[in-house]
Design an enzyme around this catalytic site. Structure first.
Site, mmCIF file in Angstrom:
data_model
loop_
_atom_site.group_PDB
_atom_site.id
_atom_site.type_symbol
_atom_site.label_atom_id
_atom_site.label_comp_id
_atom_site.label_asym_id
_atom_site.label_seq_id
_atom_site.Cartn_x
_atom_site.Cartn_y
_atom_site.Cartn_z
ATOM 1 N N ASP A 1 -20.791 -33.220 88.674
ATOM 2 C CA ASP A 1 -22.332 -33.365 88.613
ATOM 3 C C ASP A 1 -22.224 -31.912 89.723
ATOM 4 O OD1 ASP A 1 -22.114 -35.735 90.109
ATOM 5 O OD2 ASP A 1 -23.993 -35.075 90.927
ATOM 6 N N GLU B 1 -23.640 -37.981 92.035
ATOM 7 C CA GLU B 1 -23.847 -38.224 93.373
ATOM 8 C C GLU B 1 -24.558 -37.167 94.270
ATOM 9 O OE1 GLU B 1 -21.067 -37.723 96.441
ATOM 10 O OE2 GLU B 1 -21.336 -36.121 95.465
#
Lengths: 475, 475
Positions: free
Chosen positions: A101, A166
């Site tokens: 991400d 994250e």
């Protein structure tokens, strides 16, 4: 043997860049909680799972369920990938952590090119996620792929744990690691994270510690409703006066924390550690210029780095409940909440610090003899992380760096708090290493994020070399 | 003679309340800058002009032009009414100031009845503007009207200055007063304002002073962009640490201001003044309960009132540029602006205080040896106002109060800053008096604003009695 691998990587670098381009093109933004972006992350995780399967890995895409947001919205959490390749009991098992991400990015924020189209300019590959963390994840895959393309035996068993949340706080990662502690992670020997940066533009680094953080709120309350300073000014213990006095008692103008006992558990500086700071590649003038700070509290590279990495620091972040807008409001805020945090270093203990801070603030407050109510709350506490740099994988990584880059790495820490290393260390109780590939000017989280072609390609070689070194030492 | 007047007022009280009802029905909100509300204020001013003409006054409705708002909107400013009735050089001329605009009000804010429908419950007339300031303006008109209805000679020449923008900062009023200083105001002997409240529910008051205010911003700047506390914590002179230390140096926990010299020009307490505080009707317990403050800095009524009215106070309002939201952001704000103000009392001087404050903060800052930049700015300065209570109109008002209410008034001040009295005093250089009609619990600016029927009707008598007393003394 390594020469072949290196040659293969050099010859296929444009293919590797093409893969990175495909991954950067997916707007896998986990920060903005919108269904559209979540779909993109799911797509990203699917593509990565395929890539890992293509390597021959057994891939488990773990459904992480849903999350309810504070606004009541219900969003699916992207799966976490657990993958493994090789299961030879004679080889060490290295588990690589990465995330796919990214932070939000829009051209109009000041990007020179479209953030989701990887563009190379002067050897720099610009694109959101290029260095944080899609590039490093692919470099690891490239290294594994090179062995396979050349039909060479991979000297280690490889595991992957790849997440997609994250940048949004690694939602549910802890729980999965805890759950898989005795299964997926049971035979893992080393954990490698490559999610930070060098301290230099050119010199590689190895990261062996991060600071922790303990965050406090200090509430001083007189009543619910604010006062008018004309109508009540002069007869009240004003909460803001109490609060600035409390906040003013925390740290002196040289940065020294004034809370009694706070330095008691800070590890003393050893000669070995002191020497490590001297060889680190930090151009103080350039650092100062790029940070646009006129003067730091310290004059030497060594002192600056030590105060960022191995000493605690206290920052006052702000005040909630007071007048914070432009203009001249004549309010006496009736209930204010000050916020500050302390970056923790080994071997400060969260609950000891919590007690020290509370006692200190209560002492200061009771000296004021104020009729207001004080409430000190610890909002979060994250332990510092420190690795043993004499551990096998650190020695292996130093050798691999020397082989690929021809220099010894800077042995660095991070002044920030990256809970992931400590989490792995605490739950799995194995050696964790942070082995960054990106250069200091990569601009992770910023506009015009990039990874250098050089770092991406040499980073792939570095991981390959690391496999060999760690296998050699482990046996 | 007064008995007839009083009887007339008693007999016509329901008519007077009907007039107030008609005025309250007009939503003359000057706070919300919307064309609709402005039209309502224009309507209100028209109706008031008619009422004054009906009294026989010569009314000048002065076009005040337009104002441009920060958002670019252009709104018309309601006219200011200048009216005069009587021009006998043997009589004193009393000018009454009032305003007919109101604070916003909506039923759903917690009103028990529709705020723009005057409703009487238990002798209380509820409605927005009932006490602030439509009721008192009408009371003055009622007093004049009673003399006329009974064909009695009004013992004073009457002037009116009535505005419609008081709640929005009296836009352009100063300019008009300045312009009319040598015309409309040239023969004015006394100015009466009736736009504040008693300090008691029952005992009338006369107001002879208001505190001024001097408002400062203290900017501490390191650079434009904020820092992350992990990446920079420990090596910076953090602006928030500088700022809390600066703000913490201003006032001690007993409310004493620590700026050197600040008390030098505060008028010493005289025996006469001290005695005035002793007779004031303030129920300390009730005051404390209604303010929901557990404990004040002082224990006696006298000390509390003196610290609200005749001593300066310093309040810290807040900080702009720091983290002010809920949550735990680990930011080091790079540029913060603290805000505080000092309520000024006679004979503190704005420019002297400005110099003292700046010098003090610069001294404290230089002791910190910080590399940040400090900028202290005075945002606004309003002088305190104090009247001579031995002035003819104060003596006349005391006598009138004794006549109507049978008691001597509380001689009070206001801890807030009401620039209008000082403005009239400075520009016209005539005696200004604040003669409130409303009770302490009238809730001006709040939900369920009211004026007691008793206060409204007796207030009309009070003004009539005042005309006689001031004429008697003036001659």
């Amino acid at each position: 043997m390594l020469e072949n691998i290196f040659q293969y990587i050099d010859l296929h670098q444009n293919e590797f860049i093409q893969s990175l381009k495909e991954w950067v093109a997916i707007e896998s933004d986990s920060v903005q909680p919108l269904p559209h972006f979540r779909q993109e992350i799911f797509k990203m995780m699917d593509i990565a799972a395929d890539k890992l399967r293509h390597l021959g890995a057994a891939v488990d895409s773990i459904d992480m369920g849903h999350q309810e947001l504070p606004d009541g919205q219900n969003l699916p959490i992207p799966p976490i990938l657990l993958a493994e390749l090789g299961n030879d009991p004679k080889k060490p098992t290295v588990c690589f952590y990465g995330h796919l991400d990214v932070q939000p990015a829009k051209k109009e924020d000041g990007w020179h090119t479209d953030p989701f189209t990887l563009v190379e300019v002067d050897g720099k590959l610009y694109g959101r996620g290029a260095t944080d963390n899609k590039g490093p994840v692919l470099a690891w895959i490239n290294a594994v792929g090179a062995f396979q393309a050349l039909n060479q035996d991979i000297p280690v068993n490889i595991k992957f744990i790849i997440e997609g949340m994250e940048e949004a706080g690694s939602v549910s990662l802890d729980k999965l690691v805890e759950r898989e502690k005795d299964r997926f992670f049971s035979n893992v020997d080393y954990i490698v994270i490559s999610d930070n940066l060098w301290i230099s533009k050119k010199k590689p680094a190895l990261t062996y510690g991060t600071r922790g953080n303990i965050y406090f709120t200090v509430e001083v309350k007189c009543r619910e409703q604010d006062f008018h300073s004309g109508t009540f000014g002069g007869i009240l213990n004003e909460p803001m006066a109490d609060l600035v006095s409390l906040l003013g008692s925390l740290v002196d103008s040289s940065g020294h924390i004034l809370i009694p006992g706070i330095y008691d558990n800070v590890t003393p500086l050893s000669e070995e550690e002191k020497k490590m700071y001297e060889t680190i590649d930090l151009n103080l003038e350039e650092y100062q210029n790029s940070s646009q700070v006129e003067k730091f509290l310290f004059d030497t590279k060594e002192e600056i780095l030590m105060h960022l990495w191995r000493y605690p620091s206290l920052s006052i972040h702000g005040i909630e409940g007071a007048f914070d807008e432009p203009g001249a409001k004549t309010v006496i805020p009736a209930q204010v909440i000050g916020k500050f945090s302390i970056r923790l270093v080994p071997h400060m203990n969260i609950s000891v610090v919590e007690t020290q801070v509370k006692k200190h603030l209560e002492d200061i407050f009771s000296q004021r003899n104020s009729s207001n109510k004080l409430k000190v709350t610890m909002m979060l506490g994250v332990h510092p992380w420190i690795a043993n740099i004499h551990d096998i994988q650190y020695i292996a990584a130093r050798r691999a760096i020397k082989t690929v880059f021809g220099v010894d790495p800077d042995m660095i820490r991070d002044g920030s708090t990256i809970p992931i290393a400590k989490t792995f260390q605490d739950i799995i109780q194995k050696s964790v290493m942070m082995l960054p590939l990106g250069a200091v000017d990569d601009g992770e989280h910023s506009q015009n994020e990039k990874i250098n072609r050089y770092n991406y390609i040499e980073g792939s070689k570095l991981f390959a070399a690391f496999f060999l070194e760690v296998a050699k030492m482990h046996s």
